[in-house]
Each structure stands twice: as C-alpha cells, then as structure tokens.
Design a protein around this motif. Structure first.
Motif, short mmCIF file in Angstrom:
data_model
loop_
_atom_site.label_atom_id
_atom_site.label_comp_id
_atom_site.label_asym_id
_atom_site.label_seq_id
_atom_site.Cartn_x
_atom_site.Cartn_y
_atom_site.Cartn_z
N ARG A 237 -18.08 -14.43 -4.18
CA ARG A 237 -19.53 -14.40 -4.33
C ARG A 237 -20.13 -15.75 -3.96
O ARG A 237 -19.55 -16.82 -4.21
N ALA A 238 -21.31 -15.72 -3.37
CA ALA A 238 -21.95 -16.93 -2.87
C ALA A 238 -22.22 -17.94 -3.98
O ALA A 238 -22.00 -19.15 -3.79
N CYS A 239 -22.71 -17.50 -5.13
CA CYS A 239 -23.00 -18.43 -6.23
C CYS A 239 -21.77 -19.24 -6.59
O CYS A 239 -21.82 -20.47 -6.70
N THR A 240 -20.66 -18.56 -6.79
CA THR A 240 -19.42 -19.21 -7.20
C THR A 240 -18.91 -20.14 -6.10
O THR A 240 -18.57 -21.30 -6.35
N ALA A 286 -29.89 -18.72 3.91
CA ALA A 286 -30.99 -19.67 3.71
C ALA A 286 -30.68 -20.68 2.62
O ALA A 286 -30.94 -21.88 2.77
N ILE A 287 -30.11 -20.23 1.50
CA ILE A 287 -29.82 -21.20 0.42
C ILE A 287 -28.73 -22.16 0.86
O ILE A 287 -28.80 -23.36 0.57
N ALA A 288 -27.74 -21.69 1.60
CA ALA A 288 -26.70 -22.59 2.10
C ALA A 288 -27.31 -23.62 3.04
O ALA A 288 -26.97 -24.81 2.99
N ALA A 289 -28.23 -23.18 3.90
CA ALA A 289 -28.87 -24.11 4.83
C ALA A 289 -29.70 -25.15 4.10
O ALA A 289 -29.72 -26.33 4.49
N ILE A 290 -30.38 -24.76 3.03
CA ILE A 290 -31.18 -25.71 2.26
C ILE A 290 -30.27 -26.71 1.56
O ILE A 290 -30.58 -27.91 1.50
N LEU A 291 -29.14 -26.26 1.04
CA LEU A 291 -28.20 -27.19 0.41
C LEU A 291 -27.65 -28.19 1.42
O LEU A 291 -27.48 -29.37 1.11
N VAL A 292 -27.38 -27.72 2.64
CA VAL A 292 -26.95 -28.64 3.70
C VAL A 292 -28.07 -29.62 4.01
O VAL A 292 -27.85 -30.84 4.14
N ARG A 293 -29.29 -29.12 4.11
CA ARG A 293 -30.46 -29.95 4.42
C ARG A 293 -30.65 -31.04 3.36
O ARG A 293 -31.05 -32.16 3.69
N LEU A 294 -30.37 -30.72 2.11
CA LEU A 294 -30.54 -31.67 1.02
C LEU A 294 -29.34 -32.62 0.88
O LEU A 294 -29.37 -33.51 0.03
N GLY A 295 -28.30 -32.39 1.65
CA GLY A 295 -27.16 -33.30 1.66
C GLY A 295 -26.15 -33.09 0.55
O GLY A 295 -25.33 -33.97 0.30
N ARG A 306 -18.97 -19.73 5.98
CA ARG A 306 -18.95 -18.28 5.74
C ARG A 306 -20.36 -17.71 5.63
O ARG A 306 -20.59 -16.55 5.98
N LEU A 307 -21.30 -18.51 5.14
CA LEU A 307 -22.64 -18.01 4.87
C LEU A 307 -23.67 -18.45 5.90
O LEU A 307 -24.67 -17.78 6.11
N CYS A 308 -23.41 -19.58 6.52
CA CYS A 308 -24.39 -20.24 7.36
C CYS A 308 -23.70 -20.52 8.71
O CYS A 308 -22.68 -21.20 8.74
N ASN A 309 -24.25 -20.01 9.81
CA ASN A 309 -23.59 -20.09 11.11
C ASN A 309 -22.26 -19.34 11.12
O ASN A 309 -21.30 -19.74 11.76
N GLY A 317 -11.76 -7.56 16.58
CA GLY A 317 -11.56 -8.98 16.34
C GLY A 317 -12.29 -9.88 17.31
O GLY A 317 -12.01 -11.08 17.38
N ILE A 318 -13.25 -9.32 18.04
CA ILE A 318 -14.02 -10.10 19.02
C ILE A 318 -15.27 -10.64 18.34
O ILE A 318 -15.98 -9.91 17.65
N GLU A 319 -15.55 -11.93 18.57
CA GLU A 319 -16.78 -12.51 18.04
C GLU A 319 -17.96 -12.04 18.88
O GLU A 319 -18.03 -12.29 20.08
N THR A 320 -18.88 -11.33 18.23
CA THR A 320 -20.01 -10.71 18.95
C THR A 320 -21.34 -11.38 18.66
O THR A 320 -22.34 -11.06 19.30
N GLY A 321 -21.39 -12.24 17.68
CA GLY A 321 -22.64 -12.88 17.32
C GLY A 321 -22.47 -13.80 16.13
O GLY A 321 -21.34 -14.19 15.80
N ALA A 322 -23.58 -14.14 15.50
CA ALA A 322 -23.51 -15.06 14.37
C ALA A 322 -24.75 -14.91 13.49
O ALA A 322 -25.82 -14.49 13.97
N ILE A 323 -24.58 -15.24 12.20
CA ILE A 323 -25.69 -15.36 11.27
C ILE A 323 -26.05 -16.85 11.21
O ILE A 323 -25.19 -17.68 10.91
N ARG A 324 -27.28 -17.18 11.53
CA ARG A 324 -27.69 -18.57 11.62
C ARG A 324 -28.95 -18.83 10.79
O ARG A 324 -29.83 -17.95 10.73
#
Length: 330
Positions: A237-240, A286-295, A306-309, A317-324
């Motif tokens: 889970r993302a929180c954990t 979005a929350i992962a990106a904000i945590l990265v942004r805040l350092g 896993r959550l961001c990019n 098994g082919i990479e077809t895209g990304a969550i960014r």
C-alpha cells in the motif's frame, strides 16, 4: 473559481493518453498557503484521510490512556488497514479487552484486502467479520471513546457523544465550520471542508507541541503512524511504502475517492490533495511527486518509482507507457 488542474498523466507513445485532474494544497503551521494547484477552496469530503482527526478526542479526552492504549492501537485508530492478521489480531484483542465483540462494531464487514487473509477465508468458506473492515481500528477507537463518555451503543449516530466530539475536533483543527457531512463507507459521518482547511489541519498536526491536551494528542497520533506504517495500511500500500521511504518522519494517509494527506513535522507543513475523478493511481502519483518536490522522498527510491514515473507493462512484458506527475508537480 479555479478549476482542477492536471496532477498526474498516463503516457502511451509521445503524448498523454489520460489525465487525472485535481487540487492540491501545502500549508504551513500558521495556515498560510505555501503552494497550491487548482482551487484551494474546493469543498471536499476527506474520507479516511481524516482519521487522525476522528481519533483526536480518543486521546485528548483521556480515553486512550484509561484503556491502556499504546502506539499500535493509536496507529490502528488512524488506519485503513488491509485486514491482515497483524491488523485483525490487534483490533480483536483491543475490543476483547473491553469485554466487547465483533457485533459491537457498526462498520459492516467486507473481505480483507490482504491476499493471504482473503484466500484463507475463501478456502475455509468463512464469511468475513467486521474486524476485517479496513476501518475497524477507527471503530475500536470510537467504542473506546464512547465508553469513556458514557454514550450508547450506536456511536455512529450524528448526535452521539462520540460524533459530537469528533465534529468539534474537526472544526477546531480545520479552523472552519463544516458545511455538511456525508456518510462514509464504514457508516460513520464524514465532515466536509475545504482543501485549504484540511491542509491547515495537517500543518497544525505537524506543528503540535505540548501546550494543550489536543496538541499532545496530535503528536502522539502522528508519531504512532510513523512508528507503525505497516498498521496504518499494509504491505503493497502507498501509505505504508511511502512512510518507510521518506528520509524524515512523514505521516501519510489515503482516503477513498482519491484523497491524500501528508504531515511533515520537521518542516511544519501539511498537504492535502484530491483527484477530481476519484482515481487512486492519480492521487498516489501526485502525493509521491509532492514528497519528492519537498525533498523528503528520493525520486530514485523503489517506492517513488512504483508510484511516480512508473512504467506500464503489458501482458507480454513490454513497456507500453508510464504514469507520470504533471509538469506542474515535477
């Protein structure tokens, strides 16, 4: 009125295929807006992201200490847990210690999200109990507070002493009257507020000291969450994962329909975000990106990747895209 903005995008090929729009706010301990995306004054239901507020009267009233509750129980009071044995065993012992049982809950039953627990029930032909509900820790807290306040068994009623105490705490820490409430998935009232007010409340938790019973309670609650991230949600889970991954103490809590909060005590900051379409993947990105942004989160950490990019892999098994994250958050 400011409309929702792009916070997370699904890329396939050279351009986005889908976009998650939403609102996000970072507040400081004084309630000032540090950064915002979309409409800070959007009225929202924070759903399970408000659990640490709903648990505030449990601790501030002295009910938690009277019942001998420790950090594990306080983390569970703030949890949307997976229903794994580490969750249900602890909640079961908690209410049994009060002479209560599963029938005393008012949250309803659902299959556990934890796969081993889910499979064990399926294989044995056993129906889930209310203790498997992801909100059973919160409801154990309500039962404990209800006993302390001398309330009746229907602690989810809006005029019950438990819910009156919760509403008072909610409006105090958000510093705003709640315009209405909805009924959550676990049957408890869920007060509405603005995104800015929710971020302000999380910043208040981040800056809570020792001056009042409420501040001491707030500190104990976020400290319990940080100490026991596995109890707040569970494996996978993302929180954990994000609480474990952050380089400093950060309390994180998701809520249904793509809500998320963060409490950053060392920086005195609070974060609240809402994805307009209710898409959890958008809120987690979005929350992962904000945590990265805040350092406080390394973008190269496994949890961040896993959550961001995160790559999208097809059945071969082919990479077809990304969550960014959207450019505004990057």
């Amino acid at each position: 009125m400011t409309h929702p903005v792009s916070l997370a995008e699904i890329w396939r090929g050279p351009r986005p295929e889908s976009v998650h729009l939403g609102h996000a706010v970072i507040c400081d301990a004084g309630g000032g807006i540090v950064e915002a995306w979309g409409n800070p004054d959007e009225v929202v239901l924070p759903r399970s992201s408000a659990k640490m507020i709903q648990a505030l009267p449990l601790v501030a009233s002295g009910a938690a200490d009277s019942a001998g509750l420790g950090p594990e129980q306080l983390a569970l009071a703030c949890a949307s847990h997976n229903g794994a044995a580490i969750h249900t065993d602890r909640v079961g012992r908690w209410i049994a210690g009060m002479g209560l049982g599963d029938d005393d809950f008012r949250c309803g039953a659902h299959m556990p999200w934890d796969k081993p627990a889910h499979d064990a029930l399926l294989c044995s032909g056993t129906a889930p109990c209310q203790v498997h509900n992801n909100c059973s820790g919160k409801h154990a807290g309500f039962l404990t507070l209800g006993r302390h306040l001398g309330g009746g068994p229907d602690y989810i009623d809006l005029d019950h002493p438990v819910q009156r105490a919760v509403m008072e705490a909610f409006e105090t820490v958000t510093d705003a009257p709640s315009p209405y409430h909805g009924i959550d998935g676990c049957s408890a009232p869920n007060p509405a507020t603005t995104l800015r007010a929710m971020a302000r409340a999380m910043a208040w938790y981040a800056g809570a000291g020792e001056d009042t019973a409420e501040e001491r309670a707030a500190r104990r609650l976020w400290q319990a969450m940080v100490a026991h991230p596995d109890l707040v949600a569970g494996e996978g889970r993302a929180c954990t994962e994000l609480m474990r991954a952050c380089s400093e103490p950060v309390a994180l809590k998701t809520g249904a329909e793509a809500f998320f909060i963060a409490i950053l005590p060392q920086r005195g900051l609070g974060v609240a975000l809402k994805i307009a379409d209710g898409g959890t993947r958008g809120a987690e990105c979005a929350i992962a990106a904000i945590l990265v942004r805040l350092g406080v989160l390394d973008p190269g950490h496994r949890a961040a990747r896993r959550l961001c990019n995160a790559p999208i892999i097809n059945w071969r098994g082919i990479e077809t895209g990304a969550i960014r994250p959207a450019a505004a958050l990057a």
